[in-house]
Write an enzyme that holds these catalytic residues in place. Structure first.
Site, PDB file in Angstrom:
ATOM      1  N   ASP A 160      -9.790  -3.672  -5.505  1.00 30.71           N
ATOM      2  CA  ASP A 160      -9.127  -2.703  -4.632  1.00 30.71           C
ATOM      3  C   ASP A 160      -9.943  -1.270  -4.340  1.00 30.71           C
ATOM      4  O   ASP A 160      -9.596  -0.624  -6.214  1.00 30.71           O
ATOM      5  CB  ASP A 160      -7.484  -2.850  -5.148  1.00 30.71           C
ATOM      6  CG  ASP A 160      -6.497  -2.027  -3.541  1.00 30.71           C
ATOM      7  OD1 ASP A 160      -7.800  -1.879  -2.819  1.00 30.71           O
ATOM      8  OD2 ASP A 160      -6.091  -2.811  -3.249  1.00 30.71           O
ATOM      9  N   HIS A 214      -8.432  -4.666  -1.393  1.00 30.74           N
ATOM     10  CA  HIS A 214      -7.032  -4.248  -0.972  1.00 30.74           C
ATOM     11  C   HIS A 214      -6.641  -5.360   0.260  1.00 30.74           C
ATOM     12  O   HIS A 214      -4.812  -5.747   0.928  1.00 30.74           O
ATOM     13  CB  HIS A 214      -7.174  -3.213  -0.042  1.00 30.74           C
ATOM     14  CG  HIS A 214      -5.830  -2.218   0.518  1.00 30.74           C
ATOM     15  ND1 HIS A 214      -4.757  -2.094  -0.857  1.00 30.74           N
ATOM     16  CD2 HIS A 214      -5.466  -1.886   1.265  1.00 30.74           C
ATOM     17  CE1 HIS A 214      -3.916  -1.184   0.349  1.00 30.74           C
ATOM     18  NE2 HIS A 214      -4.739  -0.956   1.055  1.00 30.74           N
ATOM     19  N   SER A 264       0.579  -0.912  -0.427  1.00 32.36           N
ATOM     20  CA  SER A 264      -0.160  -0.298  -0.103  1.00 32.36           C
ATOM     21  C   SER A 264       0.789   1.145   0.258  1.00 32.36           C
ATOM     22  O   SER A 264       1.648   1.376  -0.750  1.00 32.36           O
ATOM     23  CB  SER A 264      -0.990   0.019   1.441  1.00 32.36           C
ATOM     24  OG  SER A 264      -1.312   1.141   1.040  1.00 32.36           O
TER      25      SER A 264
END
Length: 707
Positions: free
Chosen positions: A641, A676, A555
């Site tokens: 995501d 995600h 991320s």
């Protein structure tokens, strides 16, 4: 077989006098046949290029499975008249949530289940299965439980599920006694539900088109979602909303927060007619949280705030709207101690804090005269992580806490505030004869370019006699601290002779608020140079070598990996970037994308601020790919995501492959049915991690090493 080549379809934009050409923005069209074909081609290429690691992947999966107690039970947590716990079963992906009645109302000692209880048998007498998660997941490629909440009278369960991976949940309500579902079904929800005290209604949040939680709703049981009451709407696109109850169950609170400012509303269940009230109106730069406590017989609000200093102060205030100037200090601001959270109980307060890079739990005992003794719960390891969790009861005299190190498996303790005794309830079993004494863990300190000392946490098997391959992990954003933690999967690295280290770079919160402030906005480059400094320190101190060290981040940590890959590729043998935020400039220039406006206070607003544009353009990984020889890179993403879209790593890999020189060993792996957090289900996640670890070991030269 040749690697996929993404077609160049140039799109040109201008901002602040800068012309920018993007050849691969067309990959954003998620539903197009061209994009699907490209992602599938990349997956096929990745599988072909890693086919030689199939046996190693299977070996790592088998090791994780063999070390894990698959049929297991969490330590029960008491709420009202029941003990709640989770169960897992061998061969099942998700497990179940259960409860049993409290037998002795005066005892806070959790019941212990019988040994080796089968999946079709109750773990404890009187067991009720609240949710069979495997049954709920049946027929879905992806499943996530967003949250579950039992009404205060213990009769109803509201739970939220996501079967796509886009974090849009559906809430349903179950009658616990009969197992029947109510007709109520609330869709498009973020997270779970919060019951009101009466148990005839609950509150939930929804998001706007930019995936910002901007509305709080009240749903009355037995009515339609279309008739739900809009309790609060937040129009400022920098702010997001959350809703919850105080531990005392007296107040419902709605929190509105941006990256730098907060505001709380509260509803007193003892005086519902007074309606919702704003405790302290928002002021730019002032952050605070709100809880209810009883100190010296007086009901007060606890306010944890940064009004008097960046590392926060704990104060009290009356149960009325109160400006910051009238808050009364309880724990004064201390620049050496970052106060992070506070839990209020009838007989004590527990403050979550950190000092010198380590987490701490601080207890303030409460008596008839107010606050009594104030002390820390002590632990012996050089580096560790401790935190309180699973403490829903306001009147409970014990504190449930979790503790772990890089070598000590996650451990659950109860701390009795009355006797000050710490009792180990459970340590996560690691099967196969695991012994923490076989590993050494240390806190190291690297020196950054500007002289700042950067902490590193490191673990390796004892007996190291020179440099070893090493996996260096980093994050460095949102004041999120990556504290030392244990991992069963990591043992497959350590037992093959590798070390694991965490670089606690600026942008995180490990060293207090200044650590965060010194790694955001125009100071964001510190995050990347700190990580490179940690890598150099580990090489210089003889822990590892550049040709056997791999870097990993996910991320915002994937942004870190992408930036370091551009700036210091010579320090690493490979990079792993999970759901990486690598197309930073494109995302931050588009206010219509999820999260962008809320992120301005973290990264800057390049659309409205020329200086922010210059800063981001100078480090954004996608924009700064150059014709140099990069080490191998594995980029992993998920199609659904909503936080970091698949298109960012897809574009990044396409540009790397078209621009870099030398090896050009770049792989893109896209999960086509996940979000995600990656795939759902523990066996799927073990396979997923085994894939990544096998690639890492191959880069380290340890693919043939035996554990």
């Amino acid at each position: 077989m040749q690697p996929p080549v993404a077609e160049k379809r140039p799109q040109t934009t201008e901002h602040h006098g800068h012309t920018r050409t993007d050849d691969y923005e067309w990959l954003r069209d998620k539903g197009s046949a061209d994009v699907t074909a490209y992602l599938e081609a990349e997956n096929e290429w990745t599988q072909a290029q890693t086919a030689h690691l199939a046996d190693l992947r299977q070996a790592i999966f088998d090791e994780i499975k063999a070390r894990t107690l698959e049929t297991d039970l969490s330590v029960p947590t008491r709420r009202g008249d029941h003990w709640y716990y989770g169960r897992s079963f061998e061969g099942r992906e998700y497990g179940a949530s259960c409860r049993v009645p409290v037998v002795d109302a005066e005892s806070w000692v959790p019941p212990r289940p019988a040994e080796d209880v089968g999946p079709d048998q109750p773990a404890l007498p009187g067991e009720q299965v609240l949710l069979d998660l495997d049954a709920l997941a049946d027929g879905h490629d992806f499943f996530s439980l967003g949250g579950s909440a039992v009404s205060l009278d213990g009769t109803l369960l509201a739970y939220a599920t996501d079967t796509v991976g886009d974090e849009r949940y559906t809430i349903q309500v179950k009658d616990i006694a009969t197992g029947e579902l109510h007709d109520d079904e609330i869709t498009g929800v973020l997270g779970g539900a919060t019951w009101d005290r009466a148990g005839d209604a609950f509150y939930y949040s929804t998001v706007d088109e930019s995936w910002r939680p901007d509305k709080i709703w009240r749903h009355v049981l037995g009515t339609k979602q279309a008739d739900d009451e809009l309790v609060h709407h937040e129009p400022d696109e920098r702010f997001w909303l959350g809703v919850g109850r105080t531990r005392s169950d007296r107040f419902l609170v709605i929190a509105a927060g941006s990256k730098t400012t907060s505001e709380y509303r509260y509803l007193d269940f003892d005086d519902v007619a007074a309606g919702w009230q704003v405790f302290a109106e928002r002021r730019a730069g002032t952050e605070y949280s709100l809880d209810h406590a009883v100190i010296g017989g007086e009901d007060v609000f606890l306010v944890l705030h940064n009004h008097t200093g960046p590392d926060f102060e704990l104060a009290t205030a009356p149960l009325t709207p109160t400006p910051a100037e009238a808050w009364t200090p309880l724990i004064a601001h201390d620049p050496a101690v970052r106060l992070e959270d506070v839990d209020a109980f009838a007989g004590h307060l527990v403050v979550h804090q950190r000092s010198d890079g380590l987490t701490q739990l601080r207890v303030l005992e409460l008596g008839a005269d107010g606050v009594g003794d104030d002390y820390l719960i002590e632990f012996e390891h050089e580096i560790y992580t401790v935190g309180a969790s699973g403490n829903p009861g306001f009147a409970q005299p014990t504190l449930r806490l979790g503790y772990t190190t890089l070598a000590v498996p996650s451990s659950v303790y109860d701390y009795d505030v009355r006797s000050r005794e710490l009792t180990l309830l459970r340590r996560t079993p690691v099967l196969g004869g695991y012994d923490a004494a076989d590993y050494e863990e240390h806190r190291l300190w690297a020196t950054a370019e500007d002289g700042e000392r950067i902490p590193i946490s490191i673990v390796a098997r004892r007996g190291r006699t020179g440099p070893v391959p090493l996996l260096l992990y980093g994050y460095g954003a949102y004041e999120t601290s990556i504290d030392p933690y244990f991992s069963i999967a990591r043992l497959s690295l350590l037992d093959r002779g590798a070390a694991f280290a965490i670089a606690h770079v600026r942008g995180g919160g490990e060293m207090g608020r200044r650590w965060y402030d010194d790694g955001k906005l125009d100071k964001k480059p510190h995050t990347f140079s700190d990580f490179a400094a940690c890598a150099r320190h580990l090489i210089d101190e003889g822990w590892t070598t550049a040709d056997t060290m791999v870097a990993e981040g996910a991320s915002a940590g994937g942004l870190l990996i992408g930036a370091v890959a551009n700036q210091a590729p010579e320090l690493f043998a490979g990079f792993v970037a999970g759901v990486p935020f690598v197309d930073t400039l494109t995302t931050m220039l588009d206010a219509s994308l999820p999260l962008t406006v809320m992120e301005y206070e973290e990264w800057g607003n390049p659309e409205g601020d020329p200086a922010a544009y210059e800063t981001i353009a100078a480090y954004a990984p996608y924009d700064n790919v150059t014709g140099q020889d990069y080490p191998p890179i594995l980029a992993e993403t998920s199609l659904n995501d909503t936080r970091v879209m698949y298109v960012e790593p897809a574009k990044w890999v396409a540009r790397l492959r078209a621009t870099a020189t030398g090896r050009r060993d770049f792989l893109l792996r896209t999960e086509m049915a996940a979000g995600h957090g990656g795939v759902s289900g523990r066996y799927k996640s073990w396979h997923d991690r085994s894939f990544t670890l096998a690639w890492i070991l191959d880069r380290m030269g340890l693919a043939r090493a035996k554990s």
